[in-house]
Design a protein around this motif. Structure first.
Motif, PDB file in Angstrom:
ATOM      1  N   ARG A 242     111.410-102.384  39.302  1.00 29.77           N
ATOM      2  CA  ARG A 242     112.080-101.175  38.809  1.00 29.77           C
ATOM      3  C   ARG A 242     111.061-100.164  38.290  1.00 29.77           C
ATOM      4  O   ARG A 242     111.205 -98.952  38.516  1.00 29.77           O
ATOM      5  CB  ARG A 242     113.059-101.557  37.695  1.00 29.77           C
ATOM      6  CG  ARG A 242     113.724-100.386  36.979  1.00 29.77           C
ATOM      7  CD  ARG A 242     114.514 -99.512  37.925  1.00 29.77           C
ATOM      8  NE  ARG A 242     115.516-100.290  38.640  1.00 29.77           N
ATOM      9  CZ  ARG A 242     116.077 -99.891  39.776  1.00 29.77           C
ATOM     10  NH1 ARG A 242     115.700 -98.749  40.346  1.00 29.77           N
ATOM     11  NH2 ARG A 242     116.980-100.634  40.376  1.00 29.77           N
TER      12      ARG A 242
ATOM     13  N   GLU B  21     120.137-103.482  41.493  1.00 30.35           N
ATOM     14  CA  GLU B  21     120.320-104.734  42.222  1.00 30.35           C
ATOM     15  C   GLU B  21     120.924-105.805  41.319  1.00 30.35           C
ATOM     16  O   GLU B  21     120.640-105.870  40.121  1.00 30.35           O
ATOM     17  CB  GLU B  21     118.978-105.238  42.775  1.00 30.35           C
ATOM     18  CG  GLU B  21     118.349-104.276  43.771  1.00 30.35           C
ATOM     19  CD  GLU B  21     117.025-104.790  44.325  1.00 30.35           C
ATOM     20  OE1 GLU B  21     116.590-105.888  43.898  1.00 30.35           O
ATOM     21  OE2 GLU B  21     116.435-104.104  45.169  1.00 30.35           O
TER      22      GLU B  21
ATOM     23  N   HIS C 252     109.538 -98.610  41.357  1.00 30.36           N
ATOM     24  CA  HIS C 252     110.489 -97.798  42.142  1.00 30.36           C
ATOM     25  C   HIS C 252     111.640 -97.384  41.222  1.00 30.36           C
ATOM     26  O   HIS C 252     112.754 -97.905  41.317  1.00 30.36           O
ATOM     27  CB  HIS C 252     111.009 -98.589  43.343  1.00 30.36           C
ATOM     28  CG  HIS C 252     109.923 -99.093  44.247  1.00 30.36           C
ATOM     29  ND1 HIS C 252     109.239 -98.260  45.114  1.00 30.36           N
ATOM     30  CD2 HIS C 252     109.397-100.336  44.402  1.00 30.36           C
ATOM     31  CE1 HIS C 252     108.340 -98.968  45.777  1.00 30.36           C
ATOM     32  NE2 HIS C 252     108.405-100.227  45.363  1.00 30.36           N
TER      33      HIS C 252
ATOM     34  N   ASP D 124     119.876-103.355  36.497  1.00 28.67           N
ATOM     35  CA  ASP D 124     119.594-104.536  37.303  1.00 28.67           C
ATOM     36  C   ASP D 124     120.009-105.795  36.546  1.00 28.67           C
ATOM     37  O   ASP D 124     119.849-105.875  35.327  1.00 28.67           O
ATOM     38  CB  ASP D 124     118.105-104.602  37.633  1.00 28.67           C
ATOM     39  CG  ASP D 124     117.649-103.424  38.473  1.00 28.67           C
ATOM     40  OD1 ASP D 124     118.242-103.201  39.548  1.00 28.67           O
ATOM     41  OD2 ASP D 124     116.714-102.718  38.059  1.00 28.67           O
TER      42      ASP D 124
ATOM     43  N   ASP E   7     113.647 -94.898  40.998  1.00 30.25           N
ATOM     44  CA  ASP E   7     114.854 -94.251  41.482  1.00 30.25           C
ATOM     45  C   ASP E   7     115.547 -95.058  42.579  1.00 30.25           C
ATOM     46  O   ASP E   7     116.442 -94.557  43.249  1.00 30.25           O
ATOM     47  CB  ASP E   7     114.540 -92.837  41.993  1.00 30.25           C
ATOM     48  CG  ASP E   7     113.487 -92.853  43.096  1.00 30.25           C
ATOM     49  OD1 ASP E   7     112.826 -93.907  43.273  1.00 30.25           O
ATOM     50  OD2 ASP E   7     113.315 -91.816  43.770  1.00 30.25           O
ATOM     51  N   GLY E   8     115.179 -96.313  42.770  1.00 30.19           N
ATOM     52  CA  GLY E   8     115.822 -97.158  43.761  1.00 30.19           C
ATOM     53  C   GLY E   8     117.202 -97.608  43.296  1.00 30.19           C
ATOM     54  O   GLY E   8     117.540 -97.513  42.110  1.00 30.19           O
ATOM     55  N   PRO E   9     118.029 -98.106  44.211  1.00 30.44           N
ATOM     56  CA  PRO E   9     119.374 -98.577  43.830  1.00 30.44           C
ATOM     57  C   PRO E   9     119.281 -99.814  42.935  1.00 30.44           C
ATOM     58  O   PRO E   9     118.361-100.624  43.057  1.00 30.44           O
ATOM     59  CB  PRO E   9     120.025 -98.918  45.173  1.00 30.44           C
ATOM     60  CG  PRO E   9     118.877 -99.184  46.098  1.00 30.44           C
ATOM     61  CD  PRO E   9     117.773 -98.269  45.658  1.00 30.44           C
TER      62      PRO E   9
END
Length: 341
Positions: free
Chosen positions: A313, A322, A316, A166, A318-320
């Motif tokens: 982060r 950013e 979450h 990120d 395993d999120g994409p």
């Protein structure tokens, strides 16, 4: 489906042996720091790391809600560069924003300057670190070590093609476009850009924003390559050596510090600023200089948003990834408005 990039392809692109690539990508000794950096960057540009599984995956029962672990320490990592530290007019307030937000959240802070050796975690226990926020230009080898340890990472004002993570940036392109459009709207046509483009991703984005307006307005300007780096001394000497007929109406600078250097070089030649040549900056750190216009970056807010991004982060994992862009305000200095009209 695209084929995985091989070590031989990386070796061919980097002009080194496959053995050197293997040593560099596995963090083993046997290659110099310069060669390791070059190999890792080449691998990232070829997409070698994109085929790896997503980082920060945490296995947990489906019915169990993920909770942020607030017990670990957040590491704030500064580069080993003299101008990028807590006393800087730019980076210091960013750290203040980070520190204030972490204090609000009751989280522990550890501040560290990037070590000169490869193995940062030989003296740090990665298990005790919940996440890392980097402030400025951290070397690829250190970022890759963080990446391999699966430690959640947020980079402020920096990105690296070899690392997935990120990032938080000022909206450099849009803000520079607004600044240049203002100049064009006031009738200026002879512009030049000055900035250390190899130094930072933000500087390159500001350069691209500058160029995009010129292309859109179909303005043909003469840009001197030696005004784009590699360092301040080189740019200063280039201005001092510039022919009088090549001095533009406006020097558009990558930041306020660069603007101050340009102003000093122009004034050393007896060139009046802003009457003969106006100078613009970016970041609003030098209010005492005759800078025609700049962009006010809320630096503390950059720091706060980096913490918010890291907390997101952690919640979450395993999120994409950013890339956050934060808009900043164009400032035209009142005392120089008369010269614009």
């Amino acid at each position: 489906m695209a084929k995985r990039v091989t070590m031989q392809q990386i070796a061919d692109a980097a002009g080194v042996s496959k053995f050197a690539v293997s040593r560099a990508l596995t963090g083993k000794p046997g290659v110099s720091e310069h060669t390791r950096e070059m190999i890792v960057r080449t691998a990232g540009q070829l997409g070698y790391f994109k085929a790896e599984p997503k980082r920060f995956l945490v296995e947990a029962p489906a019915e169990q809600e993920m909770k942020i672990d607030r017990q670990g320490t957040i590491l704030i990592l500064f580069p080993n560069i003299r101008s990028q530290n807590r006393s800087s007019l730019y980076w210091g307030p960013i750290f203040d924003g980070i520190s204030a937000r972490l204090n609000e959240k009751g989280m522990d802070i550890l501040t560290l300057t990037e070590p000169s050796s490869d193995r940062m975690f030989s003296v740090l226990n990665p298990e005790a670190i919940s996440g890392i926020i980097t402030v400025g230009s951290i070397s690829t080898s250190v970022l890759l070590e963080i990446y391999r340890l699966h430690i959640p990472l947020v980079m402020v004002d920096h990105e690296d093609p070899a690392i997935h993570g990120d990032t938080v940036f000022t909206d450099n392109m849009k803000c520079m476009q607004e600044l240049v459009l203002m100049l064009v709207g006031k009738g200026y046509r002879r512009l030049k850009f000055a900035g250390e483009l190899p130094d930072a991703a933000s500087f390159r984005e500001r350069w691209l924003g500058y160029r995009s307006v010129l292309e859109e307005m179909q303005l043909q300007v003469s840009q001197q390559a030696d005004l784009l780096g590699p360092d301040l001394d080189h740019i200063r000497e280039s201005i001092i050596a510039m022919k009088m007929e090549d001095i533009p109406e406006v020097m558009v600078c990558a930041n306020d510090h660069m603007a101050a250097v340009v102003i000093g070089a122009l004034q050393s030649r007896g060139i009046e600023v802003p009457e003969r040549c106006a100078v613009t900056g970016f970041d609003n750190t030098r209010a005492d200089e005759p800078i025609l216009a700049t962009v006010h970056i809320d630096k503390e807010n950059l720091g706060r948003r980096a913490v918010d991004q890291l907390l997101g982060r952690l919640e979450h994992p395993d999120g994409p990834f950013e890339r956050k862009l934060i808009y900043s305000e164009l400032i035209i200095r009142d005392e120089y408005n008369a010269s614009l009209t």
